[in-house]
Write a protein that holds these residues in place. Structure first.
Motif, PDB file in Angstrom:
ATOM      1  N   THR A  18       0.845  -1.181   0.000  1.00  0.00           N
ATOM      2  CA  THR A  18       0.000   0.000   0.000  1.00  0.00           C
ATOM      3  C   THR A  18       0.883   1.233   0.000  1.00  0.00           C
ATOM      4  OG1 THR A  18      -1.871   1.047   1.100  1.00  0.00           O
ATOM      5  CG2 THR A  18      -0.183   0.133   2.521  1.00  0.00           C
ATOM      6  N   LYS A  19       0.329   2.348  -0.435  1.00  0.00           N
ATOM      7  CA  LYS A  19       1.106   3.586  -0.525  1.00  0.00           C
ATOM      8  C   LYS A  19       1.128   4.283   0.832  1.00  0.00           C
ATOM      9  CE  LYS A  19       0.123   4.502  -5.361  1.00  0.00           C
ATOM     10  NZ  LYS A  19      -0.484   5.433  -6.312  1.00  0.00           N
ATOM     11  N   VAL A  20       2.328   4.751   1.216  1.00  0.00           N
ATOM     12  CA  VAL A  20       2.511   5.515   2.447  1.00  0.00           C
ATOM     13  C   VAL A  20       3.242   6.797   2.078  1.00  0.00           C
ATOM     14  CG1 VAL A  20       3.483   5.541   4.774  1.00  0.00           C
ATOM     15  CG2 VAL A  20       2.633   3.403   3.814  1.00  0.00           C
ATOM     16  N   SER A  21       2.711   7.919   2.539  1.00  0.00           N
ATOM     17  CA  SER A  21       3.278   9.221   2.215  1.00  0.00           C
ATOM     18  C   SER A  21       4.448   9.558   3.131  1.00  0.00           C
ATOM     19  CB  SER A  21       2.202  10.300   2.362  1.00  0.00           C
ATOM     20  OG  SER A  21       2.767  11.576   2.203  1.00  0.00           O
ATOM     21  N   THR A  22       5.462  10.217   2.575  1.00  0.00           N
ATOM     22  CA  THR A  22       6.590  10.712   3.373  1.00  0.00           C
ATOM     23  C   THR A  22       6.425  12.189   3.711  1.00  0.00           C
ATOM     24  OG1 THR A  22       7.844  11.169   1.366  1.00  0.00           O
ATOM     25  CG2 THR A  22       8.241   9.052   2.444  1.00  0.00           C
ATOM     26  N   GLU A  23       5.244  12.739   3.444  1.00  0.00           N
ATOM     27  CA  GLU A  23       4.996  14.150   3.739  1.00  0.00           C
ATOM     28  C   GLU A  23       5.119  14.386   5.246  1.00  0.00           C
ATOM     29  OE1 GLU A  23       1.621  17.589   3.025  1.00  0.00           O
ATOM     30  OE2 GLU A  23       1.267  15.556   2.344  1.00  0.00           O
ATOM     31  N   GLY A  24       5.922  15.357   5.614  1.00  0.00           N
ATOM     32  CA  GLY A  24       6.154  15.682   7.017  1.00  0.00           C
ATOM     33  C   GLY A  24       7.201  14.801   7.678  1.00  0.00           C
ATOM     34  N   CYS A  25       7.806  13.899   6.931  1.00  0.00           N
ATOM     35  CA  CYS A  25       8.826  13.001   7.484  1.00  0.00           C
ATOM     36  C   CYS A  25      10.208  13.539   7.133  1.00  0.00           C
ATOM     37  CB  CYS A  25       8.676  11.597   6.916  1.00  0.00           C
ATOM     38  SG  CYS A  25       7.097  10.830   7.262  1.00  0.00           S
ATOM     39  N   SER A  26      11.023  13.787   8.154  1.00  0.00           N
ATOM     40  CA  SER A  26      12.378  14.270   7.879  1.00  0.00           C
ATOM     41  C   SER A  26      13.355  13.108   7.701  1.00  0.00           C
ATOM     42  CB  SER A  26      12.863  15.191   8.998  1.00  0.00           C
ATOM     43  OG  SER A  26      12.884  14.498  10.231  1.00  0.00           O
ATOM     44  N   ASP A  27      13.093  11.997   8.383  1.00  0.00           N
ATOM     45  CA  ASP A  27      13.977  10.843   8.257  1.00  0.00           C
ATOM     46  C   ASP A  27      13.156   9.552   8.314  1.00  0.00           C
ATOM     47  OD1 ASP A  27      13.327  10.627  10.955  1.00  0.00           O
ATOM     48  OD2 ASP A  27      15.278  11.300  11.655  1.00  0.00           O
ATOM     49  N   VAL A  28      13.839   8.422   8.275  1.00  0.00           N
ATOM     50  CA  VAL A  28      13.169   7.124   8.250  1.00  0.00           C
ATOM     51  C   VAL A  28      12.419   6.861   9.553  1.00  0.00           C
ATOM     52  CG1 VAL A  28      13.577   4.623   8.086  1.00  0.00           C
ATOM     53  CG2 VAL A  28      14.719   6.169   6.508  1.00  0.00           C
TER      54      VAL A  28
END
Length: 123
Positions: A18-28
């Motif tokens: 499924t798709k997961v957004s990295t919006e607002g994520c600075s790192d893993v």
């Protein structure tokens, strides 16, 4: 907004991709929180630090400090997420005492219980 395909392997079961957004994520580490939220309720009993991310080959580890913008997006090849199980504590207290009665006959178990009560009352 960048989205990555993520596949979750949890105790022999596979969820996704499924798709997961990295919006607002600075790192893993932040991306792990987004993955945990996306795969709720399957991951509700786990903390984000228990998630381990791998590249789509399932072998190349993705480090927690890696910037989220450096994650490779490969079409139709999802990032693989596994969960690190924490060891469970052995039973203590009354449940440990109950385990000692297993394997006995019903009569022997009742006799041992009544003997323990008698000792507790009269001593």
């Amino acid at each position: 907004m960048t989205q990555h395909l993520v596949k979750l392997d949890l105790g022999g079961k596979t969820f996704g991709p499924t798709k997961v957004s990295t919006e607002g994520c600075s790192d893993v580490d932040d991306f792990k929180v987004a993955i945990k939220n996306k795969f709720s309720p399957a991951l509700d009993s786990y903390a984000p630090f228990q998630l381990t991310l791998f590249e789509s080959d399932g072998k190349t580890f993705i480090y927690a400090q890696k910037p989220a913008t450096d994650l490779k997006e490969m079409p139709w090849k999802p990032i693989v997420v596994t969960v690190e199980e924490l060891p469970t504590a052995s039973p203590t207290g009354s449940s440990k005492n109950q385990l000692t009665y297993k394997g006995m006959s019903m009569e022997a178990s009742c006799r041992k219980y009544l003997d323990a009560l008698a000792i507790a009352f009269f001593i």
